[in-house]
Design a protein around this motif. Sequence first.
Motif, short mmCIF file in Angstrom:
data_model
loop_
_atom_site.label_atom_id
_atom_site.label_comp_id
_atom_site.label_asym_id
_atom_site.label_seq_id
_atom_site.Cartn_x
_atom_site.Cartn_y
_atom_site.Cartn_z
N SER A 80 40.87 29.39 43.43
CA SER A 80 39.80 28.42 43.00
C SER A 80 38.73 28.59 43.89
N LEU A 81 38.28 29.69 44.11
CA LEU A 81 36.79 30.07 44.04
C LEU A 81 36.10 30.58 43.22
N LYS A 82 34.78 30.94 43.35
CA LYS A 82 33.43 30.89 42.61
C LYS A 82 33.52 32.14 42.41
N VAL A 83 34.11 33.28 42.08
CA VAL A 83 33.30 34.72 41.96
C VAL A 83 32.56 35.51 40.91
N ASN A 84 32.41 35.77 41.08
CA ASN A 84 31.91 37.63 39.76
C ASN A 84 32.55 37.99 39.73
N LYS A 85 32.90 38.04 38.32
CA LYS A 85 34.92 39.12 38.43
C LYS A 85 34.03 40.41 37.47
N GLY A 86 35.06 41.54 37.97
CA GLY A 86 33.78 42.87 37.60
C GLY A 86 34.77 44.04 38.53
N SER A 87 34.72 44.54 38.47
CA SER A 87 35.19 46.20 39.39
C SER A 87 35.42 45.78 40.89
N ASN A 88 34.05 44.91 40.93
CA ASN A 88 33.57 44.66 42.62
C ASN A 88 33.44 43.35 42.15
#
Length: 234
Positions: A80-88
């Motif tokens: 539910s959190l907005k996080v920048n997706k990627g390898s990290n």
Amino acid sequence: MTGATSVSIKESGIYCKAEIISLNSKGSEFKVFINPEIPGIEVKVREFLNKYLKDGKFIIKINFVDTGFKLKINTKLFKSLKVNKGSNFLFAIDPFKIPGLINFVYPEKKIWKILRKLLKEAVFELEKRRLKEGEEIKRAILKEIEKIKSSLKEIDSSKINEEVIKIKSHLKNIADIVRAKRGPWGKRIDFYGQEILKEANTITQKTADLSVVNSAIKVKECADNIRELSRNLV
């Protein structure tokens, strides 16, 4: 009786240090400090120590250098959190400050098994030190008794014979208590020390002989020392 001990243990990925400090106090009192706080552990520590430690104030400090804990992420909350997706992943704020996102999972059963072993060792070492100190205190009390006996020899007056006889009787009672294998020692010795003080005060009031008065003062000083020493015994 007073005393202190410090022990540590490393086992199964858990590293723990424990310190127990014993202070003189009426009844039994426990102050427990555990770092970090682990659910349910303090109650078990209190119940365990209450079986072995009596008559005194005990300060117990337990420090887990390594608890073998694991981090558990609340996946539903995470999604539910907005996080920048990627390898990290990149959080806008510290993820540990997000309530309920990351939980510490402790192997409680394993921790208690190891801690219980450590506390047994700590109690054993503490009791050895307390007994050693107790024997030293008892020897010091016996020395004060001999000093009083020596001072009584310097008191030679039919007017105060009754007080001298009573003091000698109190000294015998104290010596018997000191040599007893089982307590309580402290309160009983303190009582007779107080009685010796009363008799010594009576002697100083009954005579104007300076040498007798000085001897009675020496008796009072030793009686005070005995009472002070007795407060370090249970």
